[in-house]
Design an enzyme around this catalytic site. Structure first.
Site, PDB file in Angstrom:
ATOM      1  N   ASP A  24       0.590 131.616  31.507  1.00  0.00           N
ATOM      2  CA  ASP A  24       0.306 132.522  32.626  1.00  0.00           C
ATOM      3  C   ASP A  24      -1.201 132.748  32.720  1.00  0.00           C
ATOM      4  OD1 ASP A  24       0.087 134.538  34.489  1.00  0.00           O
ATOM      5  OD2 ASP A  24       1.284 135.999  33.365  1.00  0.00           O
TER       6      ASP A  24
ATOM      7  N   HIS B 289      -2.343 111.447  22.603  1.00  0.00           N
ATOM      8  CA  HIS B 289      -1.350 111.609  21.538  1.00  0.00           C
ATOM      9  C   HIS B 289      -1.990 111.457  20.157  1.00  0.00           C
ATOM     10  CE1 HIS B 289       2.534 112.172  19.991  1.00  0.00           C
ATOM     11  NE2 HIS B 289       3.227 111.316  20.710  1.00  0.00           N
TER      12      HIS B 289
END
Length: 464
Positions: free
Chosen positions: A403, A191
């Site tokens: 994808d 983070h």
């Protein structure tokens, strides 16, 4: 021994042809901690380095003031695919494709392959991203059927999701091969360097590079001065972020139920309430009700909802901007009679409107990131005890567009978090609702999950 190293034993070192560094060939491990026993074979641990060296002018990535406030905690996300595509006949080919494309992508995200230096900066030394490869002797349907029980241990390095950072390593990834031909690609990213939008951008670029090796990513590495902050007031952040004995549950809000919630809010005067606003409000209301029942009395509380600032600031930042480019809209509740659904939606809207007004102007140091929430937390913490409920929405982020050449993921999986009063909202795979991952203290969750008002709009997702 470090956390990752302590997980394995009886290792042999061999050479990786992809990155010319060592990885480990591991024995077979039986997972006895889930409802079913699965054979998990740890195939390799590799350091993937950028395909081209980082130029000297970019050897140091300094943190913004907001980055410095972030914990070095790994944000996990896993992308599950039922097949690894046409034209690829073996896991070896998949492995080479993913490693090579990751290496090329890292040359554009140069600081991801660096090492953390305190809270000040990243040394962009090209030491690499840690990548595990694992084979699981079960079909992927076992993970899809049991997201609450088996999924985390199968698709992430054990103990890593939501943990504090593994030393100075900023990114850890894992490729999990299933017997059915399915594959899971997971990342744990610090983070300190990313928010959810950054994760989606990086994963889309990695996937595009796998589909087309000539793909040119254009991430915008944000300057540390773009979002300045003055002194941050002291808050109870450490208490908020510490791990507790908690339970997590997943709830499904169908679009039809979200429409009902939006109508309820609109009838009370909120103009065009959003799906995230109404789901956040009903979850907050029911969580506070459950907490009040468990404690025996009402406790003042604050709700924090993370907001992506990229399109809000003036001038706007590109959607491909990388870093912690977020703020919080916040509402504070000091009296129990304020815990009404329409009131909460209205307060969320007012807080968001104020945020938009502030960041719609040229940024000034007096208009501070995060303080829209923490100043309210400070006021509460100056008085009596208070609860904090933290909401993060991953909705409408392009996670389902990742994808690698074998289609959209059938599931983007976020594991449970050990921090109490946290709520993560994600789109359903079919984009026809919202899934809420809720973590509450163990004495509060049984009350929450049986709340009749909650169950009128949401259904509990159970393992099958």
């Amino acid at each position: 021994m470090n956390r990752i190293g302590s997980l394995y034993f009886n290792t042999k070192f061999v050479k990786s042809k992809v990155c010319n560094s060592t990885y480990k060939a591991f024995p077979l491990i039986i997972n006895h901690h889930t409802m079913a026993s699965f054979q998990i074979q740890i195939i390799s641990e590799t350091l993937i380095k950028p395909s081209s060296p980082t130029p000297p002018s970019l050897k140091q990535h300094r943190f913004s003031d907001y980055d410095k406030t972030m914990h070095h905690m790994y944000i996990p996300a896993a992308f599950l695919y039922t097949s690894h595509g046409h034209g690829i006949t073996s896991t070896d080919e998949v492995s080479q494709l993913l490693k090579n494309s990751l290496s090329k992508t890292l040359s554009h995200y140069y600081h991801f392959a660096g090492r953390l230096v305190g809270d000040s900066h990243v040394d962009c030394n090209d030491m690499g991203v840690k990548l595990f490869e694992v084979r699981v002797r079960c079909p992927m349907t076992e993970v899809l059927k049991r997201p609450n029980t088996d999924a985390k241990d199968l698709v992430f390095p054990k103990g890593l999701p939501w943990s504090m950072g593994e030393g100075d390593i900023l990114v850890v990834a894992q490729i999990t091969y299933f017997d059915c031909g399915g594959i899971a690609i997971s990342t744990d990213m610090s983070h300190k360097i990313v928010d959810v939008s950054s994760i989606a951008t990086f994963m889309k670029d990695w996937a595009a590079m796998a589909r087309n090796s000539s793909h040119q990513p254009y991430p915008v590495i944000v300057s540390p001065t773009i979002l300045p902050m003055d002194d941050i007031p002291a808050t109870a952040e450490d208490d908020i972020m510490k791990e507790n004995i908690c339970q997590s549950r997943r709830f499904l809000f169908d679009d039809s139920k979200i429409v009902e919630l939006k109508a309820m809010a609109a009838n009370s005067g909120v103009e065009n309430p959003t799906r995230v606003e109404v789901v956040t409000a009903i979850l907050h209301k029911c969580a506070v009700t459950a907490s009040t029942t468990a404690l025996g009395s009402f406790m003042p509380n604050i709700l924090l909802l993370a907001v992506n600032l990229r399109s809000i600031v003036s001038p706007p930042l590109a959607n491909t901007s990388i870093g912690n480019i977020s703020s919080c809209c916040a509402i504070s509740v000091t009296h129990e009679n304020q815990m009404k659904f329409p009131l909460l939606v209205g307060e969320l809207r007012r807080s968001k409107t104020k945020l938009l007004q502030n960041y719609g102007k040229q940024l000034k140091k007096s208009e501070l990131l995060f303080l829209n929430g923490t100043d309210k937390a400070q006021k509460l913490s100056d008085g009596d005890s208070f609860d904090c409920f933290i909401f993060t929405s991953w909705c409408r982020s392009p996670l389902y567009e990742v994808d690698f050449g074998w289609g959209r993921p059938v599931q983007v999986y976020v594991p449970s978090c050990p921090i109490k009063n946290t709520f993560r909202l994600t789109d359903t795979p079919a984009q026809d609702g919202i899934q809420a991952l809720v973590t509450l203290e163990e004495n509060v969750m049984p009350i929450f999950e049986n709340d009749e008002e909650l169950l009128a709009f949401a259904s509990l997702i159970k393992d099958s």
